[in-house]
Scaffold this motif. Structure first.
Motif, PDB file in Angstrom:
ATOM      1  N   VAL A  57       0.940  -1.147  -0.047  1.00 34.72           N
ATOM      2  CA  VAL A  57      -0.038   0.101  -0.081  1.00 34.72           C
ATOM      3  C   VAL A  57       0.818   1.192  -0.024  1.00 34.72           C
ATOM      4  O   VAL A  57       0.797   2.310  -0.600  1.00 34.72           O
ATOM      5  N   ILE A  58       2.073   1.222   0.984  1.00 33.39           N
ATOM      6  CA  ILE A  58       3.056   2.271   0.709  1.00 33.39           C
ATOM      7  C   ILE A  58       3.382   2.616  -0.736  1.00 33.39           C
ATOM      8  O   ILE A  58       3.518   3.639  -1.068  1.00 33.39           O
ATOM      9  N   ILE A  59       3.908   1.583  -1.028  1.00 30.80           N
ATOM     10  CA  ILE A  59       4.409   1.741  -2.393  1.00 30.80           C
ATOM     11  C   ILE A  59       3.650   2.255  -3.648  1.00 30.80           C
ATOM     12  O   ILE A  59       3.853   3.153  -4.054  1.00 30.80           O
ATOM     13  N   SER A  60       2.491   1.549  -3.561  1.00 31.05           N
ATOM     14  CA  SER A  60       1.347   2.319  -4.564  1.00 31.05           C
ATOM     15  C   SER A  60       1.059   3.557  -4.010  1.00 31.05           C
ATOM     16  O   SER A  60       0.504   4.304  -5.161  1.00 31.05           O
ATOM     17  N   SER A  61       0.858   3.976  -2.826  1.00 28.29           N
ATOM     18  CA  SER A  61       0.465   5.358  -2.735  1.00 28.29           C
ATOM     19  C   SER A  61       1.249   6.306  -3.269  1.00 28.29           C
ATOM     20  O   SER A  61       0.984   7.397  -3.681  1.00 28.29           O
ATOM     21  N   LEU A  62       2.718   6.151  -3.020  1.00 29.02           N
ATOM     22  CA  LEU A  62       3.907   7.065  -3.227  1.00 29.02           C
ATOM     23  C   LEU A  62       3.849   7.081  -4.945  1.00 29.02           C
ATOM     24  O   LEU A  62       4.113   8.151  -5.433  1.00 29.02           O
ATOM     25  N   LEU A  63       3.661   6.089  -5.392  1.00 34.30           N
ATOM     26  CA  LEU A  63       3.668   5.852  -7.003  1.00 34.30           C
ATOM     27  C   LEU A  63       2.574   6.587  -7.467  1.00 34.30           C
ATOM     28  O   LEU A  63       2.556   7.116  -8.811  1.00 34.30           O
ATOM     29  N   CYS A  64       1.339   6.809  -6.779  1.00 36.20           N
ATOM     30  CA  CYS A  64       0.098   7.502  -7.299  1.00 36.20           C
ATOM     31  C   CYS A  64       0.361   8.886  -7.588  1.00 36.20           C
ATOM     32  O   CYS A  64      -0.316   9.318  -8.583  1.00 36.20           O
ATOM     33  N   VAL A  65       1.194   9.624  -6.997  1.00 40.38           N
ATOM     34  CA  VAL A  65       1.725  10.852  -7.233  1.00 40.38           C
ATOM     35  C   VAL A  65       2.022  10.931  -8.886  1.00 40.38           C
ATOM     36  O   VAL A  65       1.623  11.825  -9.516  1.00 40.38           O
ATOM     37  N   LYS A  66       2.949   9.915  -9.170  1.00 45.82           N
ATOM     38  CA  LYS A  66       3.528  10.163 -10.648  1.00 45.82           C
ATOM     39  C   LYS A  66       2.446   9.629 -11.423  1.00 45.82           C
ATOM     40  O   LYS A  66       2.109  10.059 -12.768  1.00 45.82           O
ATOM     41  N   LEU A  67       1.638   8.696 -11.131  1.00 47.19           N
ATOM     42  CA  LEU A  67       0.625   7.986 -12.131  1.00 47.19           C
ATOM     43  C   LEU A  67      -0.481   8.695 -12.420  1.00 47.19           C
ATOM     44  O   LEU A  67      -0.818   8.944 -13.367  1.00 47.19           O
ATOM     45  N   CYS A  68      -0.797   9.541 -11.385  1.00 43.67           N
ATOM     46  CA  CYS A  68      -1.872  10.838 -11.747  1.00 43.67           C
ATOM     47  C   CYS A  68      -1.435  11.605 -12.731  1.00 43.67           C
ATOM     48  O   CYS A  68      -2.155  12.572 -13.133  1.00 43.67           O
ATOM     49  N   THR A  69      -0.067  11.917 -13.076  1.00 48.28           N
ATOM     50  CA  THR A  69       0.217  12.651 -14.129  1.00 48.28           C
ATOM     51  C   THR A  69       0.344  12.018 -15.530  1.00 48.28           C
ATOM     52  O   THR A  69       0.451  12.637 -16.540  1.00 48.28           O
ATOM     53  N   LYS A  70      -0.009  10.701 -15.405  1.00 47.64           N
ATOM     54  CA  LYS A  70       0.093   9.950 -16.614  1.00 47.64           C
ATOM     55  C   LYS A  70      -1.488   9.439 -17.064  1.00 47.64           C
ATOM     56  O   LYS A  70      -1.653   9.426 -18.290  1.00 47.64           O
ATOM     57  N   PHE A  71      -2.329   9.174 -15.988  1.00 49.85           N
ATOM     58  CA  PHE A  71      -3.453   8.538 -16.132  1.00 49.85           C
ATOM     59  C   PHE A  71      -4.277   9.044 -15.468  1.00 49.85           C
ATOM     60  O   PHE A  71      -4.090  10.020 -14.348  1.00 49.85           O
ATOM     61  N   SER A  72      -6.044   9.240 -15.665  1.00 48.63           N
ATOM     62  CA  SER A  72      -6.975   9.825 -15.033  1.00 48.63           C
ATOM     63  C   SER A  72      -7.152   8.896 -13.845  1.00 48.63           C
ATOM     64  O   SER A  72      -6.683   8.034 -13.740  1.00 48.63           O
ATOM     65  N   LYS A  73      -7.405   9.686 -12.633  1.00 49.42           N
ATOM     66  CA  LYS A  73      -7.902   9.210 -11.311  1.00 49.42           C
ATOM     67  C   LYS A  73      -8.800   7.923 -11.433  1.00 49.42           C
ATOM     68  O   LYS A  73      -8.717   7.091 -10.907  1.00 49.42           O
ATOM     69  N   LYS A  74      -9.779   7.964 -12.211  1.00 51.38           N
ATOM     70  CA  LYS A  74     -10.909   7.090 -12.478  1.00 51.38           C
ATOM     71  C   LYS A  74      -9.971   6.012 -13.074  1.00 51.38           C
ATOM     72  O   LYS A  74     -10.434   4.758 -12.713  1.00 51.38           O
TER      73      LYS A  74
END
Length: 400
Positions: A57-74
């Motif tokens: 959960v920690i790893i994916s939470s931190l990756l979320c910041v970068k992923l949100c600049t590439k993909f939509s939150k949905k």
């Protein structure tokens, strides 16, 4: 300008709270049965069947910041939900600890994505402070209801059929995915910026609040990983009773989440203290009497404090963070919270080794002492915060 959000869009984001609670409450009632199924495994290894997901959960939470600049939150939410449905739902099919832990890790990766995105989407959908705080509370309240049902179902299935099939509770994620596909509004990819660097930044207030998140998680995990053991060692019951006890936590969490906004309005800077006092009182009740009904009552009181504080972590985070840094702030809070949960398992194990006492009762006593310390800290913090002024949202800057 105030955005109008459809009822079904609200339903789609609120029911997503299942991801937060299911990650915690599906496995905990069956830890006793898993330990019986693997008698040669260390207790710390058995507890990893619950706590291992916290590290992913920690790893994916931190990756979320970068992923949100590439993909939509949905899109990211749907991806996370699919990971939960697949690896959570099938997590107990093979009676092999190595495989089970691997599946648990992947479920946690999906949960981390969803857990980080839920409050971020709420903060984006509801810009008004009161409405946002209310939705944070209701999101946690819905999660408490779903967590209650998940906990009872997991324990009942384990008692009636087998603990292996308790994992099927995670398949509820399929329904959530369908609702999100149909009704959750699509958000654009993020382009965080500030006036100097062009990037979102984390301010000192958020860092300090993230540390509190870590402490809160590390302490309270005791009640989740030790309840099943406590019932077995005291002879008060088995997995079904542990499931019912934890359902009282989620019922309390529902009540706490429902009144979180009210507590904030009435107690303002002392909301932390109110929550810690409830957590302390509930834990004392659990260990004071070897009585099932009193244990249930203690779990309920604990749940109210826990349920009010959990959504407050995110609500306050979005109030004190820098402009346009909501997702980054929420990801940090999520990461530190789950790091605390993961670390807490080993902290309690270390204390048990130091004092040569591996009982759940001893772990609860340690939690009582630490909760009392946090009550004192929250009192001082509340006084200081009140002198500085009432908490208010600092980052209402419209994004283009």
């Amino acid at each position: 300008m105030k955005q109008k959000v459809s009822v079904m869009a609200k339903v789609a984001i609120l029911i997503s709270a299942f991801y937060t609670m299911a990650d915690m409450f599906v496995v905990t009632p069956i830890l006793g049965e898993i330990s019986i199924a693997f008698p040669n495994a260390k207790i710390t290894t058995i507890e990893l069947c619950y706590s291992l997901s916290q590290i992913t959960v920690i790893i994916s939470s931190l990756l979320c910041v970068k992923l949100c600049t590439k993909f939509s939150k949905k899109s990211l939410m749907l991806f996370g939900g699919m990971l939960i449905a697949i690896f959570g739902g099938l997590g107990g099919m093979i009676e092999n600890l190595g495989i089970m832990l691997g599946m648990r890790a992947m479920e946690g990766f999906g949960a981390g994505i969803c857990i980080s995105l839920i409050p971020a989407i709420i903060a984006e959908m509801f810009r008004d402070e009161k409405e946002m705080t209310r939705m944070m509370g209701w999101q946690a309240a819905v999660g408490a209801i779903l967590g209650t049902l998940s906990s009872i179902a997991a324990g009942k299935i384990a008692e009636s059929i087998s603990w292996h099939y308790s994992y099927y509770v995670y398949l509820f994620a399929v329904i959530i995915i369908i609702l999100q596909v149909c009704f959750l509004p699509k958000t654009p990819t993020e382009k965080p910026k500030d006036d100097l660097t062009g990037k979102a930044f984390i301010n000192r207030a958020v860092v300090e609040w993230a540390f509190i998140s870590f402490i809160y998680a590390a302490m309270t995990i005791c009640i989740f990983i030790k309840t099943a053991q406590y019932f077995l060692e005291t002879g008060l019951g088995g997995a079904e009773h542990a499931g019912i006890a934890e359902s009282f936590i989620t019922i309390g969490s529902f009540l706490g989440a429902c009144v979180m906004a009210w507590i904030f309005e009435k107690f303002d800077s002392f909301i932390d203290l109110v929550c810690w006092v409830l957590i302390l009182a509930g834990t004392i009740a659990v260990v004071s009497f070897k009585n099932v009904e009193i244990v249930y009552l203690g779990m309920l009181i604990f749940g109210i404090g826990y349920g009010a504080f959990f959504p407050w972590l995110y609500a306050k985070g979005t109030m004190i963070c820098a402009p346009n840094s909501e997702t980054k702030t929420i990801s940090l809070i999520t990461a530190t919270y789950y790091l605390g949960m993961f670390s807490g398992t080993f902290v309690y194990a270390a204390l048990a080794n130091i004092f040569d006492n591996h009982t759940a009762y001893f772990a609860f006593i340690c939690m009582i002492i630490s909760s009392a310390v946090m009550c004192a800290f929250a009192t001082v913090q509340g006084v200081v915060t009140r002198e500085k002024g009432v908490l208010k949202r600092q980052n209402l800057v419209e994004t283009e």
